[in-house]
Enzyme design. Sequence first.
Site, PDB file in Angstrom:
ATOM      1  N   GLU A   1       0.800  -1.220   0.000  1.00  0.00           N
ATOM      2  CA  GLU A   1       0.000   0.000   0.000  1.00  0.00           C
ATOM      3  C   GLU A   1       0.840   1.282   0.000  1.00  0.00           C
ATOM      4  OE1 GLU A   1      -4.156  -0.501   1.733  1.00  0.00           O
ATOM      5  OE2 GLU A   1      -2.843  -1.098   3.364  1.00  0.00           O
TER       6      GLU A   1
ATOM      7  N   HIS B   1      -0.839   5.661   7.780  1.00  0.00           N
ATOM      8  CA  HIS B   1      -1.955   4.788   7.379  1.00  0.00           C
ATOM      9  C   HIS B   1      -2.109   3.712   8.441  1.00  0.00           C
ATOM     10  CE1 HIS B   1      -4.631   2.024   5.575  1.00  0.00           C
ATOM     11  NE2 HIS B   1      -3.701   1.109   5.346  1.00  0.00           N
TER      12      HIS B   1
ATOM     13  N   HIS C   1      -4.902   0.810  10.657  1.00  0.00           N
ATOM     14  CA  HIS C   1      -6.143   0.027  10.744  1.00  0.00           C
ATOM     15  C   HIS C   1      -6.651   0.121  12.182  1.00  0.00           C
ATOM     16  CE1 HIS C   1      -3.839  -2.540   7.550  1.00  0.00           C
ATOM     17  NE2 HIS C   1      -4.384  -1.474   6.991  1.00  0.00           N
TER      18      HIS C   1
ATOM     19  N   HIS D   1     -11.621  -0.780   6.288  1.00  0.00           N
ATOM     20  CA  HIS D   1     -10.171  -0.963   6.169  1.00  0.00           C
ATOM     21  C   HIS D   1      -9.408  -0.188   7.244  1.00  0.00           C
ATOM     22  CE1 HIS D   1      -6.488  -0.513   3.210  1.00  0.00           C
ATOM     23  NE2 HIS D   1      -6.116  -0.746   4.436  1.00  0.00           N
TER      24      HIS D   1
HETATM   25 ZN   LIG Z   1      -4.125  -0.867   4.949  1.00  0.00          ZN
END
Ligand SMILES: [Zn+2]
Length: 247
Positions: free
Chosen positions: A89, A108, A110, A178
């Site tokens: 990603e 980023h 989760h 996500h």
């Molecule tokens: Zn991710």
Amino acid sequence: MNQHIVPAPKTGGPVEPSALEDLVLASHILAEQGVLDGYGHCSIRHPHAKERFFLSASLSPAVIATGDIMEYDLDSNPVDQRGRKMFLERFIHGEIYKARPDVNAVVHSHSPTVIPFSVTTVPLQPICHMSAFLGGGVPNFEIHDAAQITDLLIRDNYLGRALAHSLGSFNVCLMRGHGSVAVGPDIMTAVYRAAYTEVNAKLQAQAIALGGPIRFLSQGEYEKIEGRGDKNYERPWRMWKERVTKP
Ligand SMILES: [Zn+2]
């Protein structure tokens, strides 16, 4: 084997060791906070080359060291891969840096309490003064609108661009089913925003469980807090740093 037909991009040049050390510490801090688990990543833009950024090789955030940091161009091509595994990603980072010249750090994650807000109609809203940066709205990236059936991961520049488009000029963007991204002008601010997005989600879920109408920060309040020039991110940053560096 055609994998080396495209030459690797040139480096943006040397960088102060402290910048990479702070990026490593940011990963350790966010892992300790429970914002990053075995997955998720943070990056910084190259301080002296706007078209490059730094992101670790594909490892769990809690275990990375400065030697694992890799340099990329904004299409997320590695400058010097040396066989290291890359995050699938990584395109999240490159495309946000392309779209947002004001952003110099991206997280980023989760983080678990945030995800329910990405799959329901309940908007994430600033519930306390520490999360005034959520004021004005938190967009939610719907990957199905961009590419129908996917595994929800941002696997290419096209999806990275679609996510950056959803983020727009906001500080945080949810990613349906996500996680989320948090951005900032520096690594301290991006870490603060990622951490307090999770805190806000927890507090908001608790307030919802208590029942009754919830009084969120008003527009006047979050604008006043965000407009203050004395925001002191240095204070939690130093505390978090000490927690992850002391033996
Ligand atoms: Zn991710």
